[in-house]
Design an enzyme around this catalytic site. Structure first.
Site, PDB file in Angstrom:
ATOM      1  N   ARG A   1      60.103  93.095  17.846  1.00 34.83           N
ATOM      2  CA  ARG A   1      60.707  91.947  18.544  1.00 34.83           C
ATOM      3  C   ARG A   1      62.131  91.678  18.064  1.00 34.83           C
ATOM      4  O   ARG A   1      62.991  91.259  18.825  1.00 34.83           O
ATOM      5  CB  ARG A   1      59.857  90.692  18.307  1.00 34.83           C
ATOM      6  CG  ARG A   1      58.517  90.696  19.005  1.00 34.83           C
ATOM      7  CD  ARG A   1      57.718  89.436  18.620  1.00 34.83           C
ATOM      8  NE  ARG A   1      58.473  88.223  18.897  1.00 34.83           N
ATOM      9  CZ  ARG A   1      58.510  87.616  20.093  1.00 34.83           C
ATOM     10  NH1 ARG A   1      57.799  88.101  21.098  1.00 34.83           N
ATOM     11  NH2 ARG A   1      59.230  86.529  20.260  1.00 34.83           N
TER      12      ARG A   1
ATOM     13  N   LEU B   1      87.019  76.727  26.578  1.00 32.85           N
ATOM     14  CA  LEU B   1      85.576  76.755  26.826  1.00 32.85           C
ATOM     15  C   LEU B   1      84.874  76.060  25.655  1.00 32.85           C
ATOM     16  O   LEU B   1      85.126  76.388  24.499  1.00 32.85           O
ATOM     17  CB  LEU B   1      85.080  78.203  26.954  1.00 32.85           C
ATOM     18  CG  LEU B   1      83.564  78.393  27.048  1.00 32.85           C
ATOM     19  CD1 LEU B   1      83.000  77.802  28.329  1.00 32.85           C
ATOM     20  CD2 LEU B   1      83.191  79.879  26.974  1.00 32.85           C
TER      21      LEU B   1
ATOM     22  N   HIS C   1      66.061  90.521  19.636  1.00 32.73           N
ATOM     23  CA  HIS C   1      66.972  89.444  19.227  1.00 32.73           C
ATOM     24  C   HIS C   1      68.369  89.998  18.958  1.00 32.73           C
ATOM     25  O   HIS C   1      69.369  89.365  19.279  1.00 32.73           O
ATOM     26  CB  HIS C   1      66.446  88.724  17.988  1.00 32.73           C
ATOM     27  CG  HIS C   1      65.151  87.998  18.229  1.00 32.73           C
ATOM     28  ND1 HIS C   1      64.955  87.199  19.335  1.00 32.73           N
ATOM     29  CD2 HIS C   1      63.990  87.957  17.525  1.00 32.73           C
ATOM     30  CE1 HIS C   1      63.715  86.699  19.287  1.00 32.73           C
ATOM     31  NE2 HIS C   1      63.115  87.152  18.201  1.00 32.73           N
TER      32      HIS C   1
ATOM     33  N   ARG D   1      67.116  79.751  33.118  1.00 33.00           N
ATOM     34  CA  ARG D   1      66.178  80.256  32.120  1.00 33.00           C
ATOM     35  C   ARG D   1      65.859  81.699  32.474  1.00 33.00           C
ATOM     36  O   ARG D   1      65.377  81.981  33.578  1.00 33.00           O
ATOM     37  CB  ARG D   1      64.872  79.456  32.060  1.00 33.00           C
ATOM     38  CG  ARG D   1      63.957  79.992  30.949  1.00 33.00           C
ATOM     39  CD  ARG D   1      62.711  79.184  30.721  1.00 33.00           C
ATOM     40  NE  ARG D   1      61.986  79.733  29.573  1.00 33.00           N
ATOM     41  CZ  ARG D   1      61.358  79.022  28.657  1.00 33.00           C
ATOM     42  NH1 ARG D   1      61.329  77.726  28.741  1.00 33.00           N
ATOM     43  NH2 ARG D   1      60.726  79.609  27.647  1.00 33.00           N
TER      44      ARG D   1
ATOM     45  N   ASP E   1      65.724  83.413  27.103  1.00 26.61           N
ATOM     46  CA  ASP E   1      64.343  83.774  26.773  1.00 26.61           C
ATOM     47  C   ASP E   1      64.039  85.221  27.162  1.00 26.61           C
ATOM     48  O   ASP E   1      64.638  85.770  28.086  1.00 26.61           O
ATOM     49  CB  ASP E   1      63.378  82.816  27.487  1.00 26.61           C
ATOM     50  CG  ASP E   1      61.978  82.872  26.878  1.00 26.61           C
ATOM     51  OD1 ASP E   1      61.844  83.285  25.711  1.00 26.61           O
ATOM     52  OD2 ASP E   1      61.021  82.501  27.580  1.00 26.61           O
TER      53      ASP E   1
ATOM     54  N   SER F   1      60.746  73.714  27.930  1.00 28.47           N
ATOM     55  CA  SER F   1      60.508  73.951  26.498  1.00 28.47           C
ATOM     56  C   SER F   1      61.313  73.019  25.577  1.00 28.47           C
ATOM     57  O   SER F   1      61.898  73.479  24.586  1.00 28.47           O
ATOM     58  CB  SER F   1      60.782  75.419  26.139  1.00 28.47           C
ATOM     59  OG  SER F   1      59.927  76.271  26.868  1.00 28.47           O
TER      60      SER F   1
HETATM   61  C1  IPE Z   1      62.645  78.442  24.200  1.00 29.73           C
HETATM   62  O1  IPE Z   1      62.015  79.670  24.203  1.00 29.73           O
HETATM   63  C2  IPE Z   1      63.560  78.354  23.042  1.00 29.73           C
HETATM   64  C3  IPE Z   1      64.677  79.292  23.011  1.00 29.73           C
HETATM   65  C4  IPE Z   1      65.014  80.170  23.907  1.00 29.73           C
HETATM   66  C5  IPE Z   1      65.480  79.197  21.849  1.00 29.73           C
HETATM   67  P1  IPE Z   1      60.519  79.876  23.669  1.00 29.73           P
HETATM   68  O2  IPE Z   1      60.206  81.287  23.930  1.00 29.73           O
HETATM   69  O3  IPE Z   1      60.408  79.392  22.287  1.00 29.73           O
HETATM   70  O4  IPE Z   1      59.708  78.897  24.630  1.00 29.73           O
HETATM   71  P2  IPE Z   1      58.146  78.823  24.940  1.00 29.73           P
HETATM   72  O5  IPE Z   1      57.459  78.618  23.630  1.00 29.73           O
HETATM   73  O6  IPE Z   1      57.750  80.107  25.581  1.00 29.73           O
HETATM   74  O7  IPE Z   1      58.010  77.681  25.868  1.00 29.73           O
HETATM   75  C1  IPE Z   2      64.123  83.973  23.049  1.00 30.15           C
HETATM   76  O1  IPE Z   2      63.321  85.094  23.171  1.00 30.15           O
HETATM   77  C2  IPE Z   2      64.759  83.857  21.684  1.00 30.15           C
HETATM   78  C3  IPE Z   2      64.229  82.776  20.853  1.00 30.15           C
HETATM   79  C4  IPE Z   2      63.302  81.926  21.169  1.00 30.15           C
HETATM   80  C5  IPE Z   2      64.781  82.676  19.528  1.00 30.15           C
HETATM   81  P1  IPE Z   2      61.808  85.101  22.683  1.00 30.15           P
HETATM   82  O2  IPE Z   2      61.782  85.533  21.263  1.00 30.15           O
HETATM   83  O3  IPE Z   2      61.159  83.821  22.975  1.00 30.15           O
HETATM   84  O4  IPE Z   2      61.230  86.257  23.587  1.00 30.15           O
HETATM   85  P2  IPE Z   2      59.797  86.274  24.291  1.00 30.15           P
HETATM   86  O5  IPE Z   2      59.722  85.033  25.141  1.00 30.15           O
HETATM   87  O6  IPE Z   2      58.789  86.293  23.213  1.00 30.15           O
HETATM   88  O7  IPE Z   2      59.829  87.515  25.108  1.00 30.15           O
HETATM   89 MG    MG Z   3      60.117  83.108  24.572  1.00 29.27          MG
END
Ligand code: IPE
Ligand code: IPE
Ligand code: MG
Length: 248
Positions: free
Chosen positions: A37, A135, A41, A192, A24, A200
């Site tokens: 954003r 792995l 990624h 996390r 995350d 989540s």
């Molecule tokens: C959880 O992250 C899912 C992934 C990392 C793929 P999110 O960013 O979607 O989670 P919430 O919505 O903040 O809980």
């Molecule tokens: C995790 O990073 C990746 C996915 C959920 C796909 P986020 O995209 O949730 O990044 P934040 O939490 O918005 O910073």
């Molecule tokens: Mg997130």
């Protein structure tokens, strides 16, 4: 193969046998840098590469990464499409390398919602690496822990309709065979990144007795050093599985 933490205690070692990660913070990593954003990624994919390598070296046997949750469809469609494109690209580019590194790739989640091309790539990638055993890398995509439990229930009843008459015969062991992580022991360590302290809807059944580690570091900044810090923290945990300290 199956090892339920509420029944048998898994052997404790310095390095977790199974590590599960919620990757995350990609979006916030990018926003902080005034980048879109999507840039976060893209950097996140590099972190995946690094962590797969580090886990291989450290002797982690199972690495499970949450890449896209069943709730992530709620994001703006541009972002969802980019995530799908990155997934396709990664499969096209990285599978050959994984195959050589001895990595077995699996993708868990409800894959029926993905583009047929992506579904086909996933199938091919799994088949290409199926002989590997050093792995076990699992990517959770369109995954949700609640979906996993419901899906397992449906599959179990389809498979053994006679259980409707004798539901008392359903136990943890027979049930968890139908969960999507049935091939792996339960996670020993969960990480996390990104500062949030929640699950989540990740592996809610399987995390019952997992050690939970949260770090503020955003996923694109998470590397070998941060992984070592998590392992060190893990080594200091006392896993009791309901017992007292003196009983261990
Ligand atoms: C959880 O992250 C899912 C992934 C990392 C793929 P999110 O960013 O979607 O989670 P919430 O919505 O903040 O809980
Ligand atoms: C995790 O990073 C990746 C996915 C959920 C796909 P986020 O995209 O949730 O990044 P934040 O939490 O918005 O910073
Ligand atoms: Mg997130």
């Amino acid at each position: 193969m199956l090892l339920s933490s509420t029944q048998k205690i898994p052997e404790h070692s310095a390095i977790p046998r199974h590590l599960a990660i919620i990757m995350d913070g990609n979006g916030r990593w990018a926003t902080r840098r005034m980048l879109p954003r999507t840039a976060g990624h893209m950097r996140g994919v590099q972190s995946v590469r690094r962590i797969v390598e580090s886990c291989g070296k450290a002797g982690v046997k199972y690495l499970t990464l949450f890449a896209f949750s069943s709730e992530n469809w709620r994001r703006p469609s541009d972002e969802v499409s980019l995530l799908m494109r990155l997934f396709v690209q990664a499969l096209e580019k990285e599978v050959h390398k994984l195959e050589k590194q001895g990595v077995r790739l699996r993708v868990i989640g409800d894959l029926t919602r993905f583009d047929p091309k992506l579904q086909q790539l996933i199938k091919e990638a799994e088949a290409k690496t199926a002989h590997n055993d050093s792995l076990h890398l699992t990517i959770a995509a369109n995954y949700g822990g609640r979906w996993d439990i419901l899906n397992a229930t449906q599959q179990l009843l389809k498979d053994k309709p006679e259980l409707i008459q004798t539901p008392e015969l359903i136990n943890e062991e027979t049930f968890s065979e139908y969960l999507s992580m049935a091939f792996a022991p339960e996670p020993d360590l969960f990480i996390r990144t990104g500062g949030e302290q929640r699950i989540s809807n990740f592996l809610i059944w399987q995390l019952a007795y997992t050690e939970l580690y949260f770090t503020d570091v955003y996923w694109p900044d998470f590397g070998a050093k941060q992984l070592d810090a998590a392992f060190e923290w893990y080594q200091g945990r006392e896993r009791r599985f309901g017992r007292t300290s003196a009983q261990l």
